[in-house]
Design an enzyme around this catalytic site. Structure first.
Site, PDB file in Angstrom:
ATOM      1  N   ASP A 152      11.353  15.615 -40.091  1.00 23.47           N
ATOM      2  CA  ASP A 152      10.081  15.549 -40.822  1.00 23.47           C
ATOM      3  C   ASP A 152       8.913  16.162 -40.054  1.00 23.47           C
ATOM      4  OD1 ASP A 152       9.896  13.513 -39.001  1.00 23.47           O
ATOM      5  OD2 ASP A 152       9.481  11.919 -40.456  1.00 23.47           O
ATOM      6  N   ARG A 153       9.086  16.397 -38.759  1.00 24.39           N
ATOM      7  CA  ARG A 153       7.990  17.011 -37.989  1.00 24.39           C
ATOM      8  C   ARG A 153       8.204  18.514 -37.834  1.00 24.39           C
ATOM      9  NH1 ARG A 153       5.915  13.121 -33.185  1.00 24.39           N
ATOM     10  NH2 ARG A 153       5.878  11.198 -34.377  1.00 24.39           N
TER      11      ARG A 153
ATOM     12  N   LYS B  57       6.622  13.570 -44.699  1.00 20.79           N
ATOM     13  CA  LYS B  57       6.275  14.866 -44.132  1.00 20.79           C
ATOM     14  C   LYS B  57       7.566  15.667 -44.017  1.00 20.79           C
ATOM     15  CE  LYS B  57       5.973  12.961 -39.428  1.00 20.79           C
ATOM     16  NZ  LYS B  57       6.108  11.517 -39.583  1.00 20.79           N
TER      17      LYS B  57
ATOM     18  N   ASP C  39      12.062  17.841 -35.576  1.00 21.27           N
ATOM     19  CA  ASP C  39      12.396  16.686 -34.733  1.00 21.27           C
ATOM     20  C   ASP C  39      13.713  16.031 -35.139  1.00 21.27           C
ATOM     21  OD1 ASP C  39      11.553  15.625 -37.139  1.00 21.27           O
ATOM     22  OD2 ASP C  39      10.689  13.842 -36.223  1.00 21.27           O
TER      23      ASP C  39
ATOM     24  N   SER D 146      13.334   8.901 -35.439  1.00 19.65           N
ATOM     25  CA  SER D 146      12.545  10.135 -35.462  1.00 19.65           C
ATOM     26  C   SER D 146      12.672  10.946 -34.182  1.00 19.65           C
ATOM     27  CB  SER D 146      11.094   9.787 -35.772  1.00 19.65           C
ATOM     28  OG  SER D 146      10.373  10.959 -36.001  1.00 19.65           O
ATOM     29  N   HIS D 147      11.534  11.140 -33.510  1.00 16.84           N
ATOM     30  CA  HIS D 147      11.470  12.010 -32.334  1.00 16.84           C
ATOM     31  C   HIS D 147      11.887  11.279 -31.059  1.00 16.84           C
ATOM     32  CE1 HIS D 147       7.928   9.668 -32.954  1.00 16.84           C
ATOM     33  NE2 HIS D 147       7.649   9.767 -31.680  1.00 16.84           N
TER      34      HIS D 147
ATOM     35  N   ASP E  34      14.706  13.655 -37.126  1.00 15.02           N
ATOM     36  CA  ASP E  34      15.038  13.419 -38.535  1.00 15.02           C
ATOM     37  C   ASP E  34      14.456  14.473 -39.470  1.00 15.02           C
ATOM     38  OD1 ASP E  34      12.477  12.485 -37.987  1.00 15.02           O
ATOM     39  OD2 ASP E  34      12.528  11.002 -39.573  1.00 15.02           O
TER      40      ASP E  34
HETATM   41  C1  G16 Z   1       5.516   8.481 -37.451  1.00 14.95           C
HETATM   42  C2  G16 Z   1       4.686   8.349 -38.692  1.00 14.95           C
HETATM   43  C3  G16 Z   1       3.523   9.290 -38.636  1.00 14.95           C
HETATM   44  C4  G16 Z   1       2.727   9.059 -37.370  1.00 14.95           C
HETATM   45  C5  G16 Z   1       3.633   9.199 -36.171  1.00 14.95           C
HETATM   46  C6  G16 Z   1       2.965   8.844 -34.859  1.00 14.95           C
HETATM   47  O1  G16 Z   1       6.113   9.730 -37.420  1.00 14.95           O
HETATM   48  O2  G16 Z   1       5.453   8.625 -39.840  1.00 14.95           O
HETATM   49  O3  G16 Z   1       2.753   9.090 -39.774  1.00 14.95           O
HETATM   50  O4  G16 Z   1       1.669   9.957 -37.265  1.00 14.95           O
HETATM   51  O5  G16 Z   1       4.723   8.323 -36.309  1.00 14.95           O
HETATM   52  O6  G16 Z   1       2.607   7.516 -34.893  1.00 14.95           O
HETATM   53  P1  G16 Z   1       2.105   6.762 -33.601  1.00 14.95           P
HETATM   54  O7  G16 Z   1       0.898   7.534 -33.140  1.00 14.95           O
HETATM   55  O8  G16 Z   1       1.803   5.380 -34.068  1.00 14.95           O
HETATM   56  O9  G16 Z   1       3.204   6.832 -32.574  1.00 14.95           O
HETATM   57  P2  G16 Z   1       7.675   9.865 -37.145  1.00 14.95           P
HETATM   58  O10 G16 Z   1       7.910  11.350 -37.133  1.00 14.95           O
HETATM   59  O11 G16 Z   1       7.887   9.213 -35.810  1.00 14.95           O
HETATM   60  O12 G16 Z   1       8.341   9.142 -38.263  1.00 14.95           O
END
Ligand code: G16
Length: 543
Positions: free
Chosen positions: A281-282, A376, A277, A113-114, A279
């Site tokens: 989704d953000r 998302k 981000d 992801s990010h 991937d």
């Molecule tokens: C993931 C999850 C999200 C979550 C985010 C932050 O996002 O899919 O539902 O809100 O992590 O999580 P944490 O606060 O535990 O770091 P992504 O975009 O990283 O896949």
């Protein structure tokens, strides 16, 4: 071509976090590490012989190698077909779209992801179910259990498959179909939003800037914003996906998307700015010199959902993660629709959407989406905003301020302390938890603590219970402070502090969130002994 049974030993650290297994690239490169986890997925999901799988990733460093390994393991484990994105690329929402559209058994998404990429960066893998959504906890627990007892994995001894040309290849009796990474997703977006109205808005001189952060969304944004909607090519910046994201941190927030932020707060700023981000989704939404918090963005989209053709019949309900502000709750109340509060993690929305209880979901962590897929969706949020702007013809700032004037403002901020030693972070959380009794009823300046708890969630669809999902300090006037440890970091621990206060007084809506929340920030330090325990004067990231 033969199927090889490779002897292996379990690793003890393959427990999926908030969203799959995320580790340093070097960890995934160590012998058998990826293979063990993939075999654990295949063992846990017990797909019938001949099942179809979707496979793709965000293109980060190690994506190509991992895709080849997973294809060969899928062939050795009896899958009949794998739909793989061209060059191994699929954004996370696009993967969810493809799983649903072709009704496959599930999918494997490669992304951290990010988190930063490159040889020194992070890699990640997760399994998505037939509904297109991340595996629920029951399944990730089964995968983890398998990973602790695995003794061998299956892999076909075969040359790599070419993934740059669309079409079908045979791999030990399994079909590998290379699909266009963008087409299915772009078609879905066209069915949800008023493309003609957005095209007209752009033709009328409305200027936009989308920052793809050298991550996966560049080609998606080009196909939709430029080719289909007529934005100029330079409306997209950092459009070329790179395996190390150009050395950046592909997290669309005010700190890491600084190139875009400078443009949007500079002279002659465009009317609308957005970023996505690693991937895809953000999303982050900006107006001219104006930042829209993800919590407000969700509330606003919910309030104006009917302006988009895909939602013209209205929305069934909304859901937000617990740390997300209650702005959307106020909209739900006025629309007289249900509003659900879930733990952090998109996987918790899946059941609610499948059961038809909610249409829109969102999280403070820059995630917004709907039941069109089960992830998302960054570009979806951008298009929703453009659709609203195309109909309302007001500035982003005006739209948000009118929303606050109507519903009141949930002033909101999140402070992150990244890469803390785990014992310090756990000690801090334990300390706050141990203070519940003494905190209740205590007054800090203008604020009195009403109650404190560890957030626990019972899924209204399947009855499953998730405990210890964040500590809530709730004040008499409805304000709150939430302490929670991130489940997506790979180094040490990240402490997140979520601050929220409700401001009904319109004359105070222009205040900067940090100023409006200044007293709460001091109270959070008082309660948790933040500075003293962490040795830090400032958070790493403020959003
Ligand atoms: C993931 C999850 C999200 C979550 C985010 C932050 O996002 O899919 O539902 O809100 O992590 O999580 P944490 O606060 O535990 O770091 P992504 O975009 O990283 O896949």
């Amino acid at each position: 071509m033969t199927v090889q049974l490779i002897a292996t030993q379990p690793f003890n650290d393959q427990k999926p976090g908030t969203s799959g297994l995320r580790k340093r690239v070097s960890v995934f490169q160590s012998p058998h590490y990826l293979e063990n986890f993939v075999q654990s997925i295949f063992d846990a999901i017990t797909a019938p012989n001949g099942a179809t799988l979707v496979l793709g990733g965000d293109g980060r460093f190690h994506n190509q190698e991992a895709i080849q390994i997973i294809l060969k393991m899928a062939a050795a484990n009896g899958f009949g077909k794998v739909l793989v994105g061209q060059r191994g690329i699929l954004s996370t929402p696009a993967a969810s779209c493809v799983i649903r559209k072709y009704q496959t058994y599930g999918g494997i998404i490669l992304s951290a992801s990010h988190n930063p990429g490159g040889p020194q960066g992070d890699f990640g893998i997760k399994y998505n179910m037939a509904n297109g959504g991340p595996a629920p906890e029951k399944v990730t627990e089964d995968i983890f259990a398998r990973s602790k007892e695995i003794t061998q994995y299956r892999i076909v001894d075969a040359p790599d498959i070419a993934l740059d040309v669309l079409g079908e290849t045979d791999l030990h009796g399994m079909k590998v179909e290379v699909i266009d990474s963008v087409a299915d997703y772009a078609e879905l977006m066209g069915s949800l939003f008023d493309f003609a109205a957005i095209r007209q808005l752009l033709a009328d001189g409305f200027r936009i800037k989308f920052d793809a952060m050298h991550a996966v969304t560049g080609p998606y944004a080009r196909a939709i914003l430029v080719d289909a909607l007529g934005a100029p090519a330079d409306a997209i910046m950092n459009a070329e996906p790179l395996p190390d994201f150009g050395g950046g941190h592909p997290d669309p927030n005010l700190t890491y998307a600084h190139d875009l932020v400078e443009i949007m707060y500079g002279e002659d700023a465009p009317d609308f700015g957005a970023a996505s981000d690693g991937d895809g989704d953000r999303n982050m939404i900006l107006g001219k010199h104006f930042f829209v918090t993800p919590s407000d963005s969700l509330a606003l989209i919910a309030a104006d959902a009917r302006l988009a053709p895909g939602y013209a019949q209205g929305i069934a309900g909304v859901a937000r993660s617990m740390p997300t502000s209650a702005a959307v709750d106020r909209v739900a109340q006025e629309l007289d629709i249900p509003c659900f509060e879930t733990p952090t993690g998109w996987k918790f929305f899946g059941n609610l959407m499948d059961a038809g209880k909610v249409t829109l979901c969102g999280e403070e962590s820059f995630g917004t989406g709907s039941n069109h897929v089960r992830e998302k969706d960054g570009l979806w949020a951008v298009l929703f905003w453009l659709n609203i702007l195309a109909i309302k013809r007001q500035s982003v700032e005006t739209i948000v301020k009118r929303h606050w004037a109507r519903f009141g403002r949930n002033v909101y901020s999140r402070h992150d302390y990244e890469e803390l030693p785990s014992d310090v972070a756990n000690g801090l959380i334990d300390h706050v938890r141990a203070s519940f009794a003494s905190l209740t009823g205590k007054t800090f300046g203008a604020y009195t603590v009403k109650t404190c708890d560890d957030f626990s969630y019972t899924d209204p669809v399947d009855g499953s219970v998730s405990q210890k999902q964040g500590i809530r300090i709730l004040f008499e006037d409805g304000s709150r402070i939430v302490f929670r440890l991130s489940g997506t970091g790979t180094e040490g621990a990240t402490l997140r502090i979520y601050l929220e206060a409700f401001e009904p007084d319109r004359s105070k809506h222009d205040l900067d969130a940090q100023d409006a929340l200044a007293e709460m920030i001091t109270i959070a330090d008082d309660i948790a002994g933040l500075k003293q325990r962490t040795g830090r004067e400032q958070p790493t990231v403020i959003t």
